[in-house]
Design a protein around this motif. Structure first.
Motif, PDB file in Angstrom:
ATOM      1  N   LEU A 449       9.419 -20.935 -40.647  1.00 34.40           N
ATOM      2  CA  LEU A 449       9.068 -21.182 -39.252  1.00 34.40           C
ATOM      3  C   LEU A 449       7.572 -21.491 -39.121  1.00 34.40           C
ATOM      4  N   HIS A 450       7.236 -22.409 -38.216  1.00 37.04           N
ATOM      5  CA  HIS A 450       5.855 -22.870 -38.053  1.00 37.04           C
ATOM      6  C   HIS A 450       5.086 -22.103 -36.971  1.00 37.04           C
ATOM      7  N   ASN A 451       5.715 -21.117 -36.348  1.00 32.27           N
ATOM      8  CA  ASN A 451       5.140 -20.520 -35.144  1.00 32.27           C
ATOM      9  C   ASN A 451       3.797 -19.836 -35.382  1.00 32.27           C
ATOM     10  N   ILE A 452       3.695 -19.046 -36.447  1.00 28.90           N
ATOM     11  CA  ILE A 452       2.433 -18.348 -36.710  1.00 28.90           C
ATOM     12  C   ILE A 452       1.331 -19.345 -37.049  1.00 28.90           C
ATOM     13  N   LEU A 453       1.655 -20.348 -37.851  1.00 34.82           N
ATOM     14  CA  LEU A 453       0.659 -21.367 -38.195  1.00 34.82           C
ATOM     15  C   LEU A 453       0.197 -22.107 -36.942  1.00 34.82           C
ATOM     16  N   GLY A 454       1.141 -22.383 -36.025  1.00 33.96           N
ATOM     17  CA  GLY A 454       0.781 -23.059 -34.785  1.00 33.96           C
ATOM     18  C   GLY A 454      -0.135 -22.213 -33.918  1.00 33.96           C
ATOM     19  N   LEU A 455       0.156 -20.910 -33.836  1.00 31.40           N
ATOM     20  CA  LEU A 455      -0.694 -20.013 -33.052  1.00 31.40           C
ATOM     21  C   LEU A 455      -2.094 -19.941 -33.663  1.00 31.40           C
ATOM     22  N   ALA A 456      -2.167 -19.831 -34.982  1.00 28.88           N
ATOM     23  CA  ALA A 456      -3.473 -19.791 -35.641  1.00 28.88           C
ATOM     24  C   ALA A 456      -4.262 -21.069 -35.363  1.00 28.88           C
ATOM     25  N   MET A 457      -3.568 -22.206 -35.357  1.00 29.75           N
ATOM     26  CA  MET A 457      -4.239 -23.476 -35.079  1.00 29.75           C
ATOM     27  C   MET A 457      -4.786 -23.503 -33.653  1.00 29.75           C
ATOM     28  N   LYS A 472     -12.601 -15.053 -35.978  1.00 28.96           N
ATOM     29  CA  LYS A 472     -13.649 -14.255 -35.336  1.00 28.96           C
ATOM     30  C   LYS A 472     -13.240 -13.830 -33.931  1.00 28.96           C
ATOM     31  N   ASN A 473     -12.524 -14.724 -33.225  1.00 32.00           N
ATOM     32  CA  ASN A 473     -12.184 -14.424 -31.830  1.00 32.00           C
ATOM     33  C   ASN A 473     -11.098 -13.361 -31.682  1.00 32.00           C
ATOM     34  N   LEU A 474     -10.526 -12.889 -32.779  1.00 35.32           N
ATOM     35  CA  LEU A 474      -9.565 -11.782 -32.681  1.00 35.32           C
ATOM     36  C   LEU A 474     -10.236 -10.516 -32.153  1.00 35.32           C
ATOM     37  N   HIS A 475     -11.568 -10.446 -32.285  1.00 35.49           N
ATOM     38  CA  HIS A 475     -12.325  -9.318 -31.731  1.00 35.49           C
ATOM     39  C   HIS A 475     -12.575  -9.493 -30.235  1.00 35.49           C
ATOM     40  N   GLU A 476     -12.391 -10.705 -29.726  1.00 28.40           N
ATOM     41  CA  GLU A 476     -12.898 -11.032 -28.391  1.00 28.40           C
ATOM     42  C   GLU A 476     -11.821 -11.337 -27.357  1.00 28.40           C
ATOM     43  N   ILE A 477     -10.657 -11.835 -27.774  1.00 30.31           N
ATOM     44  CA  ILE A 477      -9.662 -12.253 -26.786  1.00 30.31           C
ATOM     45  C   ILE A 477      -9.133 -11.046 -26.018  1.00 30.31           C
ATOM     46  N   LYS A 478      -8.611 -11.313 -24.847  1.00 26.30           N
ATOM     47  CA  LYS A 478      -8.176 -10.234 -23.960  1.00 26.30           C
ATOM     48  C   LYS A 478      -7.052  -9.412 -24.587  1.00 26.30           C
ATOM     49  N   ASP A 479      -7.069  -8.118 -24.303  1.00 25.59           N
ATOM     50  CA  ASP A 479      -6.096  -7.197 -24.886  1.00 25.59           C
ATOM     51  C   ASP A 479      -4.661  -7.646 -24.669  1.00 25.59           C
ATOM     52  N   GLU A 480      -4.376  -8.101 -23.444  1.00 27.82           N
ATOM     53  CA  GLU A 480      -2.982  -8.411 -23.101  1.00 27.82           C
ATOM     54  C   GLU A 480      -2.438  -9.626 -23.853  1.00 27.82           C
ATOM     55  N   TYR A 481      -3.330 -10.431 -24.418  1.00 27.71           N
ATOM     56  CA  TYR A 481      -2.868 -11.618 -25.134  1.00 27.71           C
ATOM     57  C   TYR A 481      -2.057 -11.262 -26.377  1.00 27.71           C
ATOM     58  N   PHE A 482      -2.388 -10.147 -27.025  1.00 30.26           N
ATOM     59  CA  PHE A 482      -1.717  -9.811 -28.277  1.00 30.26           C
ATOM     60  C   PHE A 482      -0.224  -9.584 -28.055  1.00 30.26           C
ATOM     61  N   ALA A 483       0.116  -8.792 -27.041  1.00 30.30           N
ATOM     62  CA  ALA A 483       1.528  -8.552 -26.738  1.00 30.30           C
ATOM     63  C   ALA A 483       2.203  -9.838 -26.268  1.00 30.30           C
ATOM     64  N   ALA A 484       1.464 -10.646 -25.514  1.00 34.54           N
ATOM     65  CA  ALA A 484       2.041 -11.906 -25.019  1.00 34.54           C
ATOM     66  C   ALA A 484       2.343 -12.845 -26.177  1.00 34.54           C
ATOM     67  N   PHE A 485       1.429 -12.943 -27.138  1.00 31.22           N
ATOM     68  CA  PHE A 485       1.669 -13.794 -28.310  1.00 31.22           C
ATOM     69  C   PHE A 485       2.856 -13.285 -29.119  1.00 31.22           C
ATOM     70  N   GLY A 486       2.941 -11.963 -29.272  1.00 24.50           N
ATOM     71  CA  GLY A 486       4.049 -11.396 -30.029  1.00 24.50           C
ATOM     72  C   GLY A 486       5.382 -11.653 -29.359  1.00 24.50           C
ATOM     73  N   GLN A 487       5.429 -11.462 -28.038  1.00 21.82           N
ATOM     74  CA  GLN A 487       6.678 -11.699 -27.312  1.00 21.82           C
ATOM     75  C   GLN A 487       7.050 -13.177 -27.333  1.00 21.82           C
ATOM     76  N   GLN A 488       6.039 -14.030 -27.262  1.00 23.55           N
ATOM     77  CA  GLN A 488       6.288 -15.473 -27.334  1.00 23.55           C
ATOM     78  C   GLN A 488       6.898 -15.845 -28.677  1.00 23.55           C
ATOM     79  N   PHE A 489       6.417 -15.228 -29.758  1.00 20.89           N
ATOM     80  CA  PHE A 489       6.990 -15.481 -31.080  1.00 20.89           C
ATOM     81  C   PHE A 489       8.458 -15.076 -31.111  1.00 20.89           C
ATOM     82  N   ILE A 490       8.778 -13.904 -30.592  1.00 14.72           N
ATOM     83  CA  ILE A 490      10.170 -13.420 -30.582  1.00 14.72           C
ATOM     84  C   ILE A 490      11.063 -14.379 -29.793  1.00 14.72           C
TER      85      ILE A 490
END
Length: 676
Positions: A449-457, A472-490
């Motif tokens: 699946l290409h989803n993780i590679l697409g998100l990284a891009m 580097k921006n993994l330290h900076e993006i908003k907290d709620e984005y992490f759960a949103a990205f994970g749910q989007q992957f699912i």
């Protein structure tokens, strides 16, 4: 004042246009004496040939063009210039061939199309004439900047093409043709999410634009978004029922979604209705191979090369079954095609890899390596892969994905436990691990699946002149984005699953993004499929991949990639202790039950006996190992790479004694190293 390279080339062009051929050629020859970048060297030889033709030195121009085409067999303007030379010599047939080859490599070469048209008219080749007339009409109606951008794109000058196209769009914001072109440039740059956004916008702006919608459909198929692709194919077929190309696209979407029987039926229905039936037979063979219809797949591949004799991909697909044995006549035909000037570079690459497999089967390892090396050399030149960029990416992951990052933000992602990621290098055994786990009643196998590679891009950003924002921006993006990205992957991967509570994503390259995976899906399981460096690297070197894995086409870059991979996996073990399970391929082959139970325990799955008999599990498998994982484990040919050891010293040297020593215990095993 010293002129820049660009200014120098422009000065030479001006001298040729002014008829100062001696001055131009003197300047070119002076530059060719010193070392130049490959692109500049090619441009100098091209200008030299043009100057020689203009002053009537046709034989000299022909020699220069031969030199240029040895440097770059895909140089479209060299073929166009060859057409002009042959035309000046009165060789109309050879001239037509030159112009035709030019248009195949660069369909935006309006001059070549215009030279071909009267030739087709005189020969009463009505179908070819219609194609030429249509292409000339389309090119002539393009705004000049877009025609220039197309030309640059086909010449491989993607950054310049993108710049010209973006400048045009600044003045014509919703020009669909320009948006489609920019999307195609994006695809060639592998910036797929930007390309998808552009094409989706085109479809919204002009819903009845079948060209834009078909391009959108093609991108969705390429990126594995088969649910969306199916919707677009069905929409197009509503507008144009029985359209062969749209039917083929629907078949591809269906096979991508696992509905292989429906896809195969559509391929068979349409194969005699398309202009290029060989291509359809190839896709039909892939679908048949994926579900284990080996003999049918072989018949389809053979049919493909019977229809188009120089179809290198058909021969390679036969070799890529890993169990097919070429006949003497097939080998002779492949050798003849590989050395023919009429065979395209792309077909030659496929033929070289197929010949490598054929001679390896014959245990003529010297000849086999020569063919593998020839194919890799051409492919490596095409790819332009830069190993320093991979090293920089790994350095960035190690620097920014620290223990502190996971301590601070490792709890923010989606709580889902569904995904099992299998990562590593290609040809390391990942397909075997997937087949074992997918044999469990609670696990669905999917695909790479290409989803993780697409998100990284997307997180990386687009400005090529600046340092990438990710990781580097993994330290900076908003907290709620992490759960949103994970749910989007699912949600986005649900279409590839059945009804089991767990599913596998076996994209090998995800090892680069384990930090991102654990931030968005902290409960995901990750398995590292590891294989002896020499065995893994050589197996990758002799594999022609469908897309990506550009590092594998040189022994040097293959070894550097393996070292960077191990370095990063060591880092993940340090910052995410116990969260990545390393499965050594050779240990699995030595004691399969122990390793299988270990994997199941790691994934929180109860033991099921069918995991030991994984080869009986019927499912769609699209990787090169599809036939091998349908057989029981065996211990044949463990040291397959040792047959080629005299030719692998560059690989050993770059891997280094220290790394190889870590795996020396596996070099005495008599086990099957050809899986994965």
């Amino acid at each position: 004042m010293t002129l820049s390279t660009g200014d120098t080339l422009r000065q030479i062009q001006q001298r040729i246009q002014q008829g100062s051929f001696d001055e131009a050629e003197t300047q070119i020859n002076e530059l060719l004496v010193s070392e130049q970048p490959p692109a500049i060297t090619q441009e100098l030889y091209y200008l030299l040939a043009v100057s020689q033709r203009f002053r009537g030195a046709l034989d000299a121009a022909a020699v220069t063009l031969n030199t240029l085409l040895k440097l770059n067999p895909s140089h479209a303007r060299a073929f166009q210039e060859r057409g002009y030379v042959y035309q000046a010599q009165g060789n109309g047939l050879a001239a037509a061939k030159g112009f035709y080859q030019a248009t195949q490599l660069n369909p935006a070469l309006l001059s070549s199309w215009k030279m071909l048209l009267p030739i087709y008219q005189q020969a009463d080749q009505q179908q070819a004439q219609a194609v030429a007339e249509k292409q000339i009409a389309q090119l002539e109606k393009l705004p000049r900047p877009l025609l220039g951008a197309y030309d640059l794109m086909y010449e491989g000058k993607l950054a310049q093409a993108e710049q010209v196209c973006r400048q045009f769009l600044q003045q014509h914001k919703h020009h669909v043709e320009a948006m489609c072109l920019l999307a195609e440039i994006g695809q060639r740059l592998k910036i797929y999410d930007d390309a998808e956004f552009l094409l989706e916008s085109c479809v919204e702006l002009e819903p009845d634009n079948q060209t834009a919608r078909a391009q959108y459909l093609g991108l969705l198929l390429r990126t594995g978004k088969y649910t969306k692709a199916r919707e677009q194919a069905e929409y197009l077929l509503e507008q144009a029922p029985q359209h062969p190309a749209y039917t083929v696209s629907l078949a591809s979407a269906l096979t991508g979604l696992g509905e292989n029987e429906k896809g195969i039926a559509l391929y068979q229905q349409v194969v005699n209705k398309v202009n290029q039936p060989a291509d359809v037979y190839l896709q039909l063979g892939h679908a048949q191979k994926a579900i284990g219809q080996f003999h049918d797949a072989v018949a389809s591949y053979r049919k493909a090369y019977q229809i188009r004799a120089d179809f290198g991909d058909a021969y390679w697909s036969l070799a890529n079954t890993k169990t097919y044995s070429f006949s003497k006549s097939e080998v002779a035909e492949m050798k003849a095609l590989a050395i023919s000037d009429d065979t395209s570079e792309e077909d030659k690459i496929h033929l070289y890899f197929a010949l490598g497999k054929a001679f390896e089967d014959q245990q003529d390892f010297a000849a086999a390596f020569d063919f593998y090396a020839s194919g890799n050399q051409l492919k490596h030149r095409q790819s332009g892969y830069n190993p320093d960029k991979t090293t920089q990416m790994v350095d960035a992951q190690i620097e920014h994905c620290s223990k502190a990052l996971f301590a601070e933000r490792g709890h923010l992602g989606a709580a889902d436990v569904d995904p099992i990621f299998i990562v590593g290098l290609p040809r390391a055994g990942s397909t075997l691990l997937e087949q074992i786990l997918a044999s469990h009643s609670q696990v669905d196998g999917t695909m790479e699946l290409h989803n993780i590679l697409g998100l990284a891009m997307r997180l990386r950003g687009r400005n090529v002149n600046q340092e990438p924002a990710y990781p580097k921006n993994l330290h900076e993006i908003k907290d709620e984005y992490f759960a949103a990205f994970g749910q989007q992957f699912i949600e986005n991967t649900r279409a590839y699953r059945g009804n089991a509570p767990f599913f596998i994503d076996k994209m090998p390259n995800n090892f680069l993004h384990i930090g991102l995976i654990k931030l968005i899906l902290p409960n995901a399981k990750i398995i590292d499929a590891r294989r002896h460096p020499m065995a893994c690297c050589f197996s990758g070197y002799k594999q022609l991949f469908g897309e990506g894995q550009d590092f594998s086409y040189s022994l040097d870059t293959m070894a550097r990639y393996y070292r960077d991979y191990v370095r990063l996996m060591d880092h993940w073990q340090q910052v995410l202790p116990g969260q990545v399970l390393l499965v050594q391929h050779e240990e699995l082959l030595l004691d399969s039950e122990t390793q299988i139970r270990r994997m199941l325990d790691f994934c929180g799955l109860p033991f099921e006996p069918q995991c030991l008999e994984f080869y009986r599990t019927e499912r769609s498998i699209k990787t090169p190992s599809s036939e091998q994982v349908r057989q029981p484990l065996n211990t044949r040919a463990a040291q397959q790479w040792r047959h080629f050891e005299p030719y692998l010293q560059p690989l050993k040297r770059v891997l280094g004694d220290k790394l190889l020593e870590q795996y020396s215990q596996y070099e005495i095993l008599d086990c099957d190293q050809s899986r994965g």
